[in-house]
Design a protein around this motif. Structure first.
Motif, PDB file in Angstrom:
ATOM      1  N   ARG A 116      10.893  -4.759 -10.506  1.00 39.81           N
ATOM      2  CA  ARG A 116      10.577  -6.029 -10.614  1.00 39.81           C
ATOM      3  C   ARG A 116      11.008  -7.079  -9.531  1.00 39.81           C
ATOM      4  O   ARG A 116      10.179  -7.741  -8.890  1.00 39.81           O
ATOM      5  N   ARG A 117      12.012  -6.407  -8.909  1.00 39.62           N
ATOM      6  CA  ARG A 117      12.671  -6.989  -7.624  1.00 39.62           C
ATOM      7  C   ARG A 117      11.814  -6.860  -6.409  1.00 39.62           C
ATOM      8  O   ARG A 117      11.553  -7.539  -5.433  1.00 39.62           O
ATOM      9  N   MET A 118      11.420  -5.469  -6.362  1.00 34.79           N
ATOM     10  CA  MET A 118      10.711  -5.024  -5.046  1.00 34.79           C
ATOM     11  C   MET A 118       9.230  -4.663  -5.125  1.00 34.79           C
ATOM     12  O   MET A 118       8.617  -4.271  -4.238  1.00 34.79           O
ATOM     13  N   ARG A 119       8.380  -5.256  -6.288  1.00 34.13           N
ATOM     14  CA  ARG A 119       7.247  -4.974  -6.391  1.00 34.13           C
ATOM     15  C   ARG A 119       6.537  -5.733  -5.390  1.00 34.13           C
ATOM     16  O   ARG A 119       6.396  -7.028  -5.029  1.00 34.13           O
ATOM     17  N   GLN A 120       5.829  -4.993  -4.711  1.00 36.06           N
ATOM     18  CA  GLN A 120       4.914  -5.663  -3.302  1.00 36.06           C
ATOM     19  C   GLN A 120       3.360  -6.021  -3.831  1.00 36.06           C
ATOM     20  O   GLN A 120       3.076  -5.344  -4.514  1.00 36.06           O
ATOM     21  N   PRO A 121       2.927  -7.077  -3.306  1.00 32.64           N
ATOM     22  CA  PRO A 121       1.773  -7.619  -3.572  1.00 32.64           C
ATOM     23  C   PRO A 121       0.556  -6.691  -2.901  1.00 32.64           C
ATOM     24  O   PRO A 121       0.983  -5.963  -1.773  1.00 32.64           O
ATOM     25  N   ALA A 122      -0.800  -6.514  -3.483  1.00 36.66           N
ATOM     26  CA  ALA A 122      -1.561  -5.960  -2.687  1.00 36.66           C
ATOM     27  C   ALA A 122      -1.855  -6.547  -1.297  1.00 36.66           C
ATOM     28  O   ALA A 122      -1.753  -7.551  -1.234  1.00 36.66           O
ATOM     29  N   ALA A 123      -2.161  -5.338  -0.422  1.00 35.88           N
ATOM     30  CA  ALA A 123      -2.453  -6.088   0.913  1.00 35.88           C
ATOM     31  C   ALA A 123      -3.669  -6.779   0.893  1.00 35.88           C
ATOM     32  O   ALA A 123      -4.598  -6.800   0.168  1.00 35.88           O
ATOM     33  N   THR A 124      -3.631  -8.020   1.535  1.00 33.08           N
ATOM     34  CA  THR A 124      -4.821  -8.946   1.637  1.00 33.08           C
ATOM     35  C   THR A 124      -6.104  -8.407   2.414  1.00 33.08           C
ATOM     36  O   THR A 124      -7.215  -8.813   2.267  1.00 33.08           O
ATOM     37  N   SER A 125      -5.827  -7.325   3.483  1.00 34.75           N
ATOM     38  CA  SER A 125      -6.581  -6.847   4.219  1.00 34.75           C
ATOM     39  C   SER A 125      -6.232  -5.294   4.428  1.00 34.75           C
ATOM     40  O   SER A 125      -5.046  -5.099   4.317  1.00 34.75           O
ATOM     41  N   GLY A 126      -7.143  -4.860   4.984  1.00 32.71           N
ATOM     42  CA  GLY A 126      -6.901  -3.227   5.191  1.00 32.71           C
ATOM     43  C   GLY A 126      -7.170  -2.501   4.167  1.00 32.71           C
ATOM     44  O   GLY A 126      -7.531  -2.872   2.892  1.00 32.71           O
ATOM     45  N   ALA A 184       0.970  -1.135  -0.048  1.00 34.93           N
ATOM     46  CA  ALA A 184      -0.010   0.004  -0.010  1.00 34.93           C
ATOM     47  C   ALA A 184       0.787   1.214  -0.041  1.00 34.93           C
ATOM     48  O   ALA A 184       0.445   2.275  -0.608  1.00 34.93           O
ATOM     49  N   VAL A 185       1.899   1.186   0.692  1.00 38.70           N
ATOM     50  CA  VAL A 185       2.827   2.420   0.796  1.00 38.70           C
ATOM     51  C   VAL A 185       3.742   2.460  -0.471  1.00 38.70           C
ATOM     52  O   VAL A 185       3.582   3.704  -1.232  1.00 38.70           O
ATOM     53  N   GLN A 186       4.025   1.316  -1.195  1.00 36.73           N
ATOM     54  CA  GLN A 186       4.814   1.517  -2.570  1.00 36.73           C
ATOM     55  C   GLN A 186       3.549   1.922  -3.524  1.00 36.73           C
ATOM     56  O   GLN A 186       3.914   3.160  -4.205  1.00 36.73           O
ATOM     57  N   ARG A 187       2.442   1.634  -3.490  1.00 33.38           N
ATOM     58  CA  ARG A 187       1.500   2.151  -4.652  1.00 33.38           C
ATOM     59  C   ARG A 187       1.266   3.647  -4.205  1.00 33.38           C
ATOM     60  O   ARG A 187       1.057   4.209  -5.247  1.00 33.38           O
ATOM     61  N   ALA A 188       0.991   3.997  -3.127  1.00 28.62           N
ATOM     62  CA  ALA A 188       0.959   5.427  -2.499  1.00 28.62           C
ATOM     63  C   ALA A 188       2.169   6.411  -3.277  1.00 28.62           C
ATOM     64  O   ALA A 188       1.829   7.234  -3.853  1.00 28.62           O
ATOM     65  N   PRO A 241      -6.372   0.978   1.370  1.00 30.39           N
ATOM     66  CA  PRO A 241      -5.033   1.237   0.609  1.00 30.39           C
ATOM     67  C   PRO A 241      -4.760   2.457   1.325  1.00 30.39           C
ATOM     68  O   PRO A 241      -5.528   3.075   1.986  1.00 30.39           O
ATOM     69  N   LEU A 242      -3.464   2.809   1.260  1.00 21.24           N
ATOM     70  CA  LEU A 242      -2.843   4.068   1.876  1.00 21.24           C
ATOM     71  C   LEU A 242      -3.035   5.219   1.181  1.00 21.24           C
ATOM     72  O   LEU A 242      -2.647   5.244   0.046  1.00 21.24           O
ATOM     73  N   PRO A 243      -3.729   6.207   1.528  1.00 24.76           N
ATOM     74  CA  PRO A 243      -4.141   7.380   0.723  1.00 24.76           C
ATOM     75  C   PRO A 243      -2.558   8.158   0.417  1.00 24.76           C
ATOM     76  O   PRO A 243      -2.004   8.269   1.362  1.00 24.76           O
TER      77      PRO A 243
END
Length: 188
Positions: free
Chosen positions: A154-164, A41-45, A166-168
């Motif tokens: 490619r190396r650091m892409r984080q999966p979407a959070a399974t719960s919670g 979530a932090v990464q996507r924000a 998204p971080l605005p």
């Protein structure tokens, strides 16, 4: 003189680039380290913020190249500023992935990115400068930024959070702005 042209343009770009990198990397790292489960979530924000901010910076540098060059009393540098505008654009996104690595305490990955980028940048800058002089040096720098961004993403892409939730992005912005202001003053 090519050496002076490179030094002047690189100095301006470095101030902008270093400010963006410090603000982004430290913000993403802090919010990631607070809760590893929210790393995605932090990464996507961070990426959303850079989609706006890095794009605006790159456009401003590209379109403002003639003005910046004339303020420096070197209108012939406009082309170099236009090429170099790509550097903070790609680096802004790259800093998100390095911040993720740091926040997750994946220091080996972070070091690999930094060493890999420095090596790649040196090789590409020198090789392209040998052929295309100052324009080639900045094109080599930008190309290295693209390549390390692809590798880091490619190396650091984080999966979407399974719960919670998204971080605005607005949660990161105040911290990022404070770090950015400090980094800008320090770099100036």
């Amino acid at each position: 003189d090519d050496g002076r042209a490179f030094a002047v343009v690189n100095s301006v770009i470095s101030i902008i680039n270093n400010t963006m990198i410090q603000a982004t990397l430290q913000s993403v790292s802090k919010f990631t380290a607070e809760n590893d489960a929210r790393a995605g979530a932090v990464q996507r924000a961070g990426l959303r913020i850079q989609a706006v901010f890095a794009t605006l910076v790159a456009i401003a540098l590209f379109l403002g190249a003639p003005l910046i060059s004339s303020l420096l009393r070197a209108p012939q540098y406009a082309t170099y500023f236009r090429i170099a505008a790509a550097i903070p654009f790609f680096y802004g996104f790259y800093a998100v992935f390095v911040g993720t690595a740091n926040g997750l305490r994946r220091f080996r990955d972070q070091a690999t990115f930094d060493v890999g980028f420095s090596t790649l940048k040196t090789i590409l800058m020198l090789g392209a400068a040998a052929v295309w002089h100052v324009a080639g040096a900045f094109a080599g720098f930008a190309t290295a930024a693209v390549l390390i961004l692809l590798f880091a993403s490619r190396r650091m892409r984080q999966p979407a959070a399974t719960s919670g939730e998204p971080l605005p992005a607005k949660q990161l912005v105040p911290y990022m702005a404070a770090i950015g202001l400090y980094a800008l003053l320090l770099n100036l």
